[in-house]
Every structure is written in C-alpha cells, then in structure tokens.
Scaffold this active site. Structure first.
Site, PDB file in Angstrom:
ATOM      1  N   PRO A 260       0.776  -1.244   0.000  1.00 32.66           N
ATOM      2  CG  PRO A 260       0.081  -0.862   2.218  1.00 32.66           C
ATOM      3  CD  PRO A 260       0.828  -1.846   1.360  1.00 32.66           C
ATOM      4  N   GLY A 262       3.795   2.367   1.699  1.00 32.72           N
ATOM      5  CA  GLY A 262       4.624   2.899   2.783  1.00 32.72           C
ATOM      6  C   GLY A 262       6.100   2.943   2.438  1.00 32.72           C
ATOM      7  CE  LYS A 263       8.620  -2.851   3.201  1.00 29.40           C
ATOM      8  NZ  LYS A 263       7.177  -3.084   3.466  1.00 29.40           N
ATOM      9  CG  ASP A 281       0.503  -4.105  -5.595  1.00 35.29           C
ATOM     10  OD1 ASP A 281       1.412  -4.242  -4.750  1.00 35.29           O
ATOM     11  OD2 ASP A 281      -0.529  -4.801  -5.602  1.00 35.29           O
ATOM     12  CG  ASP A 308       2.477 -10.364 -12.441  1.00 33.27           C
ATOM     13  OD1 ASP A 308       3.565 -10.324 -11.849  1.00 33.27           O
ATOM     14  OD2 ASP A 308       1.762 -11.387 -12.488  1.00 33.27           O
ATOM     15  CB  CYS A 380       6.249  -9.510   6.604  1.00 39.40           C
ATOM     16  SG  CYS A 380       4.817  -9.737   5.525  1.00 39.40           S
TER      17      CYS A 380
END
Length: 439
Positions: A260, A262-263, A281, A308, A380
């Site tokens: 979303p 943030g990075k 994305d 993609d 993650c």
C-alpha cells in the site's frame, strides 16, 4: 467467576462473527453488529474480548465443530457456523453460568428466524455435545496448539527453527504490538510530531533503531497525522527495508510489489523527492490506497503502474534501475500479532506456490537492475523456504550476484550476510532482508 451473557449479547456476538466473514477488517463487522443490538459501553469490553478471542481461536474452534458435526464447518449455513463458533468459545473455553447455558439454547430460535427452522432444530440437537465437549490433548504439539492457538504444522516449524525458544516466539505472536508510525520527513520533523503527541497527552516510545519511528501506547488514533501526511503507519522492521536499500537522490528505483505504498513513500523521502520511482502492484484496491498515501505524503517522483511485477522488464526495459525493492508477496506469518485471524489461514501446502512466485519476481527484479545496482529482497515471513532458500537458489543461478552482508540492527539470518527481525527478540513484526549487488 461464571460468565454471564444475555440473549441480546449472544445475538450480537453471533451477528458479529457472521459479518466478520463478509466485512473487513473484523473490527468494522464488530462495530456494525454491536450497534445493531445496542451494545452499551459497560458491556462492550467483555463482548469485544470474546469476539477477538473467537478470531484468535478460529481454527481450533472449527476443528472442534468438525469433530462434532463430521463435516467442515465451512460448508454449513453461515448463521449456523457463526452460532456454533460462539457456542464453542463460550462452552469449551469459558465457564458459562446456568443462565448463559440456557441462553445458548435460545440461539436455536434465533437461528430459526434468521435462516430456516431446520437449522435451529439442528443446532438445538447438537448443543448438548458442545456443552459436554472435553478435548483430548495427547501430544506436545496439541498442548502448544491449545495454549498458543496455532496450527500444529506451524508450531512444529517454529520448534525446528528455534528449539526451546519457539514458545517465546509464539507468546510474542499472541501479544499486541503498539501502533507504529513513521514521521514523513518530506513534511515534518520527528520533534514536531512528538510535540503534537505530547499536547494530546499521548504516551509514546521512540524507536532505538529508526529515529523517525514512534510507537504509540494506548488507544490514540493517529488518523489526523496520516491525513495531513505528517506520518505513515509503518512498523519499524518494515521501515528498515528502505534504509537498507538506501536509494539516493536522482536515481531510478523500482518498487516491484509496492502497495500500500509505505516503502515507496519512504524511498521518495530518502531520495529527497528527486529521481524516479516506478511503483508496481496488481491489486486495484491496494493501488487506490497507495495513491492516497503518496498524495498525502507529498511524493512527486513515483509513477504508479498497475501491473504484475513479473512483467516489469517488458514494460520498463532491462537494466534501467539503480535500485530495486522486492518486498515479495509471502505467507505474512511474521505479522500475526497485527493480524491475529491470519494464523488459521496459513496452509503449509500453499507455501510452494508462494515460493514459485517469489522466484519469478526476483528474476524479474534482476533483469531490471543496472550493473552495480542493488536489489533488496525482503518478506514479512519467518519461513526459510521463502527467505534464505530463495536467496540461495537465486545466487546459485547468477555468477554476477553478490550478497552484501548486513550487520544489524537485527540478527543474522540462517544464511550468513542476511538479516532477520524476530517478534520475540526485537518487539516488531517478523521480517527478512537480503541485499544483493549486480556485478
């Protein structure tokens, strides 16, 4: 003390659990159901605790239902499934008083009105077996599953990885992480945000590893800071990724699984809003959220592309990027403390599919990179198949790939030179990092 629940409170819980399958996040489903049944402040805390306990125990509860019914609860009527989940939570995991046990029987009439009288009859006939259920806990894995609420295969894997330390990890994943925010240096300084929080009477702690990350203690909602773009919701371990990749002003960067956002926003900040970031994305809803994050934070150098990541070299060209960030799609088991219901969606059989996608994406990332450029591969997840094993596989295929050793701020991974953040050791989400340079 015996648990006391009224008919109305049970109706609210069943409705919340049923809506929780349709409305995300689950908190929104709870609010909607509790409002429908006019749950007051004095009863909200007790019912909220029961609702989230059902979410954490969901896989275990469903196993009990399947044992009693003989089929997966997922094929049952949704209202029946929700009522049985509430009944198992109350009867098996708590100590209901006689009136509460009677009110559980009263759910049969509730179900008859909501769906069909036969559903109510079925529930009424099954309830005595729920009330009398005693679990058989005959292995160490089952003991840990009941104590820590994780699938047996996941518990076995954590024990393989960490030995006796595994229970510390499971306890940490069952804990609650404070709200973590990263100050956006394009619009604010850490001291300004800290002063705002102090004026609001908010207790917070500064990260010892990332000077722009603050951990808010208590129930304060930092939405105003997010709306103004002064801060972004981001865990410390997540913010470390952009710092490791260290993009510089004027460079070309590709964020291969960006939403979303943030990075992407963090990298633009590190670049002083100079250069170019291609943010890719495939998920439309997440892309919409990313565009909003980038707008609020004042990022001017990001081009958002719905595509993609495996197709990125064909779209952007090969050898065009100074840096590539691949925060790869993964099982996300490192985030369970933030997303407790995720634990029961983890399927060991799905891991090879995830790994196959990760391998395709890292190959795509490599094609984008210029000679001398750097790729950060991160997840993650805490599972080696998605982390060290992907990196080993990749390095064995590319003689021009050099692993750049990471020496903190977290612990070395199971492959020398890589790094891992552990929830129980570092007080953040689980994360893996590998920095690779192209020769």
């Amino acid at each position: 003390m015996k648990l006391k629940l009224s008919d109305r409170q049970l109706y609210a819980l069943v409705t919340a659990v049923k809506l929780g399958e349709e409305v995300k996040p689950s908190q929104a489903a709870k609010r909607k159901a509790f409002s429908q049944y006019r749950i007051k402040d004095w009863e909200n805390a007790k019912l909220t605790g029961i609702f989230y306990s059902i979410q954490r125990r969901l896989g275990l509860i469903d196993e009990i239902i399947e044992e009693l019914v003989g089929v997966s609860p997922l094929i049952l009527d949704p209202w029946l499934r929700a009522a049985l989940r509430v009944a198992v939570e109350v009867a098996v995991f708590r100590d209901p008083g006689e009136k509460t046990r009677a009110h559980l029987k009263g759910l049969a009439q509730f179900l008859s009105k909501k769906t069909h009288p036969y559903v109510g009859y079925y529930y009424y006939d099954l309830l005595p077996r729920v009330l009398e259920y005693i679990p058989v806990i005959d292995t160490e894995e089952k003991r840990l599953k009941w104590e820590y609420l994780f699938p047996e295969w996941f518990i076995a894997r954590t024990r393989e990885l960490l030995g006796d330390e595994a229970e510390e990890l499971l306890r940490a994943l069952n804990g609650t992480l404070p709200t973590s925010i990263r100050v956006n240096l394009l619009k604010a300084r850490p001291g300004e945000v800290e002063e705002y929080l102090r004026r609001k009477g908010v207790s917070f702690r500064k990260s010892a590893r990332v000077e722009t990350v603050l951990r808010i203690e208590g129930s304060f909602n930092p939405e105003w800071l997010f709306n103004k773009g002064l801060a972004v919701a981001q865990e410390e371990a997540s913010s470390i990724a952009s710092i490791i990749l260290a993009p510089e002003p004027g460079e070309t960067v590709v964020d291969l699984a960006a939403a979303p956002g943030g990075k992407t926003a963090h990298m633009a900040e590190l670049m002083g809003n100079e250069g170019r970031i291609y943010a890719l994305d495939v998920d439309e809803a997440r892309i919409k959220r990313m565009r909003e994050v980038l707008r609020r934070t004042g990022v001017r150098i990001a081009e958002v592309i719905k595509a993609d990541g495996r197709k990125a070299p064909e779209l952007l060209g090969e050898g065009i990027a100074d840096r590539v960030l691949l925060d790869a799609p993964c099982t996300s088991d490192g985030t369970i403390a933030k997303n407790p219901e995720l634990r029961w969606r983890l399927r060991e059989k799905n891991i090879p599919k995830v790994v196959a996608l990760q391998k395709e994406l890292i190959e795509s990332a490599w094609r984008l990179l210029k000679p001398g450029g750097r790729l950060l591969y991160s997840t993650c997840s805490m599972l080696p198949e998605e982390n060290e094993e992907v990196v080993r596989w990749f390095l064995s295929r590319h003689d021009d790939a050099k692993l750049i050793p990471l020496n903190g701020p977290y612990d070395e991974g199971f492959l020398p030179g890589t790094m891992r953040a552990w929830p129980h050791r570092h007080g953040t989400i689980g994360f893996f990092y590998a920095l690779i340079e192209k020769g």
